[in-house]
Design an enzyme around this catalytic site. Structure first.
Site, PDB file in Angstrom:
ATOM      1  N   HIS A  23       6.631   0.207  -7.112  1.00 40.83           N
ATOM      2  CA  HIS A  23       6.233  -0.739  -6.076  1.00 40.83           C
ATOM      3  C   HIS A  23       4.955  -1.514  -6.455  1.00 40.83           C
ATOM      4  O   HIS A  23       4.965  -2.723  -6.629  1.00 40.83           O
ATOM      5  CB  HIS A  23       5.970   0.002  -4.756  1.00 40.83           C
ATOM      6  CG  HIS A  23       7.090   0.873  -4.290  1.00 40.83           C
ATOM      7  ND1 HIS A  23       8.302   0.395  -3.850  1.00 40.83           N
ATOM      8  CD2 HIS A  23       7.167   2.230  -4.174  1.00 40.83           C
ATOM      9  CE1 HIS A  23       9.072   1.398  -3.474  1.00 40.83           C
ATOM     10  NE2 HIS A  23       8.418   2.521  -3.663  1.00 40.83           N
TER      11      HIS A  23
HETATM   12  O1  RIB Z   1       6.418   1.707   0.479  1.00 42.26           O
HETATM   13  C1  RIB Z   1       5.812   1.785  -0.793  1.00 42.26           C
HETATM   14  C2  RIB Z   1       4.329   1.644  -0.678  1.00 42.26           C
HETATM   15  O2  RIB Z   1       3.810   2.706   0.134  1.00 42.26           O
HETATM   16  C3  RIB Z   1       3.608   1.783  -2.035  1.00 42.26           C
HETATM   17  O3  RIB Z   1       2.431   1.034  -2.024  1.00 42.26           O
HETATM   18  C4  RIB Z   1       3.302   3.253  -2.088  1.00 42.26           C
HETATM   19  O4  RIB Z   1       2.179   3.534  -2.925  1.00 42.26           O
HETATM   20  C5  RIB Z   1       2.946   3.529  -0.653  1.00 42.26           C
HETATM   21  O5  RIB Z   1       1.599   3.125  -0.450  1.00 42.26           O
END
Ligand code: RIB
Ligand code: CA
Length: 313
Positions: free
Chosen positions: A243
């Site tokens: 992500h």
């Molecule tokens: O949904 C994914 C996000 O939520 C990413 O930034 C992960 O690190 C959590 O913070």
């Protein structure tokens, strides 16, 4: 290309950690003015420590790290140990940090930096709940027009939710903060699950991290080995979705990404859909576009870039 000055706002989190490593491995494109930490994946006590651990792993203990908000603006904190483990960096065994946090509160660092730097030269890169960013905008409205751009990881549309049926974690944890940011008028690029679920650490890609052979490469392989469990079990995906590294990769190679400039609003009232990013992808309303919502990436070049840069730390 001139170096982009950034502040990384983060809740490490293995994927945050890899994003931080990618930024620190890219000094020709990125100058990290500081790392501000926020409660999210795990409580602030751990996210602030984890940021130090990662900077020391990268042998960059000169980086300024600040502790920020330990809870959302107006809701109890929701964390994600079920994804990231109880430390937030489960997977590798990494030493406790020697480097010290800065004394200044993260929100004050964000405000003071934006007031001190030439207007329009600093990019904010939130990788967790938007509590610190929203608090800074509320405390010092004058900084709004000084921010060059916000490039954040959060939200989802076609991919729907990962913490509820309709909401992505970062937005869900502090929807009021997200609403403040998304209605600020600042130039915003959003990396939602729609694109981050395409950058999966498959076995060969994990092997490539491990074959770097350095502490950074091996730790990256071990972090993604650990945090892929949640997504493999839930989505049956082929590996951990990276992500947060999408935010940093966008700063380095924006042409790898594509999306649409659309209206996105945040649900802050309904218990059923709290934290949903209501994206007008098809332009069915007359709501003005307020963000660039990314939904695609050149996956192979993304991983080639990431692996090559990690090998340089
Ligand atoms: O949904 C994914 C996000 O939520 C990413 O930034 C992960 O690190 C959590 O913070
Ligand atoms: Ca994060």
């Amino acid at each position: 290309m001139s170096r982009r000055k950034i502040i990384i706002d983060t809740d490490p989190g293995q994927d945050d950690a890899i994003a931080i490593l990618l930024a620190l491995a890219s000094p020709d494109e990125i100058e990290v003015l500081g790392i501000t930490t926020v409660a999210g994946n795990v409580p602030l006590e751990l996210t602030k420590k984890n940021a130090c651990i990662i900077c020391e792993l990268a042998d960059k203990s000169e980086i300024l790290i600040f502790a920020g908000c330990d809870r959302p603006l107006s809701r109890p904190l929701v964390t994600a140990e079920h994804v990231h483990g109880k430390t937030g960096l489960d997977g590798p065994t990494l030493p406790n940090p020697r480097m010290e946090l800065e004394q200044q509160h993260a929100v004050d660092f964000i405000i003071e930096t934006l007031r001190a730097e030439p207007s329009g030269t600093v990019t904010l890169c939130p990788l967790g709940p938007l509590t610190n960013i929203a608090t800074a905008l509320e405390k010092a409205p004058d900084i709004t027009n000084k921010i060059a751009e916000i490039v954040l990881m959060g939200g989802a549309y076609f991919e729907v939710g990962n913490i509820t049926p309709t909401a992505e974690f970062n937005i869900y944890v502090d929807p009021e903060a997200a609403e403040i940011v998304f209605t600020s008028g600042i130039k915003i690029v959003v990396m939602p699950l729609d694109v981050t679920h395409k950058v999966l650490v498959t076995g060969p890609r994990n092997d490539a991290f491990r074959e770097i052979g350095t502490p950074v490469g091996i730790a990256t392989a071990e972090m993604t080995d650990f945090f892929e469990r949640f997504d493999k079990d839930k989505y049956g995906t082929a590996g951990a979705p990276l992500h947060d590294p999408c935010v940093i990769a966008y700063l380095i190679r924006p042409e790898l990404f594509s999306g649409r400039h659309i209206n996105v609003m945040i649900e802050t009232k309904s218990d059923l859909t709290l934290g949903m990013t209501v994206a007008d992808w098809w332009g069915v309303t007359d709501r003005p576009a307020n963000v660039t919502f990314i939904n695609d990436v050149n996956v192979q070049v993304f991983f080639d870039l990431l692996t090559e840069r990690l090998s340089e730390l």
